[in-house]
Design an enzyme around this catalytic site. Structure first.
Site, PDB file in Angstrom:
ATOM      1  N   GLU B  49       0.865  -1.175   0.000  1.00 25.61           N
ATOM      2  CA  GLU B  49       0.000   0.000   0.000  1.00 25.61           C
ATOM      3  C   GLU B  49       0.902   1.225   0.000  1.00 25.61           C
ATOM      4  O   GLU B  49       1.618   1.471   0.965  1.00 25.61           O
ATOM      5  CB  GLU B  49      -0.894   0.024   1.254  1.00 25.61           C
ATOM      6  CG  GLU B  49      -1.945  -1.051   1.253  1.00 25.61           C
ATOM      7  CD  GLU B  49      -2.820  -1.004   2.496  1.00 25.61           C
ATOM      8  OE1 GLU B  49      -3.790  -1.779   2.544  1.00 25.61           O
ATOM      9  OE2 GLU B  49      -2.529  -0.210   3.424  1.00 25.61           O
ATOM     10  N   ASP B  60      -5.519   9.039  10.544  1.00 26.07           N
ATOM     11  CA  ASP B  60      -4.209   8.517  10.922  1.00 26.07           C
ATOM     12  C   ASP B  60      -3.741   8.969  12.296  1.00 26.07           C
ATOM     13  O   ASP B  60      -3.980  10.104  12.701  1.00 26.07           O
ATOM     14  CB  ASP B  60      -3.172   8.917   9.879  1.00 26.07           C
ATOM     15  CG  ASP B  60      -3.296   8.076   8.628  1.00 26.07           C
ATOM     16  OD1 ASP B  60      -3.251   6.840   8.760  1.00 26.07           O
ATOM     17  OD2 ASP B  60      -3.474   8.647   7.543  1.00 26.07           O
ATOM     18  N   TYR B 174     -10.997  -4.102   2.784  1.00 27.65           N
ATOM     19  CA  TYR B 174     -10.095  -3.766   3.889  1.00 27.65           C
ATOM     20  C   TYR B 174     -10.933  -3.620   5.151  1.00 27.65           C
ATOM     21  O   TYR B 174     -11.785  -2.751   5.247  1.00 27.65           O
ATOM     22  CB  TYR B 174      -9.370  -2.450   3.561  1.00 27.65           C
ATOM     23  CG  TYR B 174      -8.241  -2.075   4.515  1.00 27.65           C
ATOM     24  CD1 TYR B 174      -8.427  -2.047   5.897  1.00 27.65           C
ATOM     25  CD2 TYR B 174      -6.994  -1.723   4.028  1.00 27.65           C
ATOM     26  CE1 TYR B 174      -7.404  -1.692   6.753  1.00 27.65           C
ATOM     27  CE2 TYR B 174      -5.960  -1.354   4.878  1.00 27.65           C
ATOM     28  CZ  TYR B 174      -6.180  -1.339   6.243  1.00 27.65           C
ATOM     29  OH  TYR B 174      -5.158  -0.980   7.091  1.00 27.65           O
TER      30      TYR B 174
END
Lengths: 398, 263
Positions: B49, B60, B174
């Site tokens: 990725e 994040d 995912y």
């Protein structure tokens, strides 16, 4: 012209829901809870009671005679949101969302704040309802708005310094979103402007619509008609959309939003999204955005922490494109001048944010004799005293 | 079929759980990234990725935020990451998934990205803040160019949403193991296994799980449940601390995938 988002929260090509999947379910829950609350007369009754007896609504619509005389031309009225409890319009939305949090059984509230006005309003309603409260605030803004940091702490809020990025409002929102992603089952994110993902822009607007609804009634009593123009500062744009929205269908009423011109029109020196930005996605919504050629979000500057943000509420973007509202900017220096003038002529010290709206009204007034202007005086200037002192050193002389 | 599709066919044939590795492209410099990818491939990575840094990465944690800041300072843009991918392709056939936020991609242009990504040998794309509701304009050109579009599901996703995500996804899905941002954790979240079970009811696509996976024990536990595991922050931290040990670091993490075939 009715201004409402579609089912997905879009205002034309703007708005929508651009968030990590973890947040989609809580946004859906909030949307449903809000839709139910809107239909529930008890919710509205409880909110109206809090508006009246806790916050101090309705606020006066005050004819600023000496200011009007001093500048000449249009007759200027001030919508006195600065007189509300906690010092700004922000309490309208904080009360509404706190009631929703109660309805959802969420005991923990998080919020971001720029100038600290939304943080103070949130800390206040959390104390009122006995909710656990964490406020994210950029380190730079904490420095600029020390008094508000202390007010929040005095009311029991935990104020978290945000040390990433530009250390201002944008970074505080990012940190609040990260907290929400992590603690989503227990926590309500009490977003403070008409920004973010659906349903926030619509919901926050609805809680501030009371500003415009009162103004419409009050100006009819005072002048027997609608105003010719309404002025409001636009950071995220909550006070502006609140006063604009009930007038959107009244085509003859000019709606004027004033952005932060900062210290110059080069990227990084201002927060004038409509003149310096282009459509993009930031923090959950699509709107005008100050960004570079690679789609990275630009730094912004304004003397006023509450206007220092790279994007703008999506409904404003839509009003802009349809040319239903006009957007212009006012520099740091001009805002300070307007604040001094209002203080001297009316004995009213405005928040620096609100001073941007005042400046544009006094700039335009001479060209419109016989007209009636309303300025949304969204907040009071107590929090900005340190900044005023820095810029008006001659007044501090012995 | 992209290299991603072929990888999952191969993993199934070998009865092996795959190792997906995230790294922020351009951290600390764009020139360093192809070398790191080569080390990761030797250390056991099956899919890369390739993160494109964004100024406001709301999903994040601090490790990847800081990596993004370093990469941005080093001049990493979407165009630069495409150059990095082209450099990787000169020596490797490892599947590459572009991993970023919407705004840089909007600015670059969906159609242009689809064409340019395909041309340099990228296999698919994942945009963290692109909900499926808003994804049509992005998915159509990607698929037309023959690229996979991978979406996230989370423990908070309702059955309705899991189904919707499955419809828009290709290559794999995912799975976010827990509510939260990216970052290393001591133990696997309790929400991980139930989510896998719920997702199996909705799709036959391969499932990969990430967020918080940083120890061989996590990998050992998950390998019986998903087709691949994703490691991100632990790798990014290793690059920050000592990139010369990257291959050995990943080999230790990936060891449980090679000790015994999946039953």
């Amino acid at each position: 012209m009715i201004s409402q988002p579609d089912a997905g929260g879009h205002f034309g090509p703007y708005g929508g829901r651009y968030v990590p999947e973890v947040l989609m379910s809580p946004l859906e829950e909030l949307e449903i809870t809000y839709a139910e609350a809107r239909q529930d007369p008890k919710f509205q009754e409880e909110l109206d009671d809090l508006y009246k007896n806790f916050a101090g609504r309705p606020t006066p619509l005050y004819h600023a005679k000496r200011l009007s005389e001093a500048v000449g031309g249009a007759k200027i009225y001030l919508k006195r949101e600065d007189l509300l409890h906690t010092g700004a319009h922000k309490i309208n939305n904080a009360l509404g969302q706190a009631l929703l949090a109660k309805r959802m059984g969420k005991k923990r509230i998080i919020a971001e704040t720029g100038a600290g006005q939304h943080g103070v309003a949130t800390a206040s309603v959390c104390a009122l309802f006995g909710l656990d409260c964490t406020i994210y605030m950029g380190e730079e803004d904490m420095r600029r708005q020390k008094l508000n940091v202390f007010r929040m702490r005095l009311m029991g809020a935990n104020v978290q310094a945000v040390t990433i990025g530009s250390r201002t409002l944008k970074d505080a929102i990012s940190e609040a979103m990260r907290d929400w992603v992590t603690n989503v089952s227990t926590t309500h994110y009490l977003l403070g402007s008409a920004l973010g993902s659906h349903p926030y822009p619509m919901m926050v607007r609805d809680f501030h619509r009371v500003i415009g609804v009162e103004t419409k009634r009050q100006i009819l009593e005072a002048e027997g008609r609608n105003p010719d123009a309404i002025f409001a500062c636009v950071g995220g744009g909550s006070n502006a959309i609140g006063i604009f929205h009930p007038f959107i269908e009244d085509d003859a009423v000019r709606l004027v939003g004033v952005e932060a011109g900062g210290r110059g029109m080069e990227l990084g020196n201002h927060a004038a999204r409509f003149s310096g930005g282009s459509p993009g996605v930031l923090q959950g919504t699509r709107s005008y955005l100050l960004q570079d050629d690679d789609g990275q979000v630009s730094l912004t500057h304004s003397v006023s922490a509450g206007l220092d943000y790279a994007s703008v509420g999506p409904e404003h973007a839509w009003l802009h494109d349809r040319q239903r509202a006009e957007y212009c900017s006012c520099s740091d220096k001009e805002a300070l001048e307007a604040a001094v003038m209002l203080s001297r002529t009316e004995g009213i010290i405005p928040a620096l944010e609100s001073a941007h709206g005042v400046w544009e009204a006094i700039r335009q007034a001479p060209a419109y004799p016989g007209q009636v202007f309303v300025v949304n005086l969204s907040g009071r200037g107590d929090k900005d005293i340190d900044i005023y002192r820095e810029n008006l050193k001659e007044l501090d002389a012995e | 079929m992209t290299r991603i599709g072929k990888l999952f066919e191969k993993l199934q044939a070998e009865k092996r759980c795959g190792m997906i590795v995230y790294l922020t492209a351009g951290d600390p410099t764009p020139e360093a990234t192809p070398g790191f990818v080569a080390a990761l491939e030797r250390g056991g990575a099956d899919l890369i990725e390739l993160g494109v840094p964004f100024s406001d990465p709301i999903a994040d944690g601090p490790v990847i935020q800081k990596a993004g800041d370093r990469a941005l300072k080093a001049g990493t843009t979407v165009a630069k990451v495409l150059e990095i991918a082209a450099a990787i392709r000169k020596t490797s056939e490892i599947p590459i998934l572009l991993f970023t936020y919407l705004n840089p991609v909007i600015k670059y242009g969906f159609e242009k990205l689809a064409a340019d990504a395909k041309a340099v040998g990228i296999d698919g794309c994942l945009l963290t803040d692109a909900s499926v509701e808003e994804a049509e304009a992005y998915v159509a050109p990607m698929r037309a160019a023959g690229l996979d579009t991978v979406f996230l599901v989370a423990p908070t996703s309702s059955a309705r949403r899991l189904k919707l995500v499955a419809e828009y996804s290709s290559g794999f899905v995912y799975m976010v193991s827990r509510t939260g941002i990216t970052g290393e954790q001591q133990t696997l979240s309790d929400s991980a296994l139930p989510l896998i079970e719920r997702m199996r009811e909705q799709t036959k696509l391969p499932l990969a799980m990430g967020f918080g996976i940083s120890k061989p024990e996590h990998v050992a536990e998950l390998k019986h449940h998903v087709e691949a595991v994703v490691i991100g922050s632990a790798i990014v931290r290793q690059i920050e601390e000592d990139s010369t040990q990257l291959e050995a670091f990943l080999r230790r993490l990936a060891a449980p995938l090679h000790t015994a075939a999946i039953s």
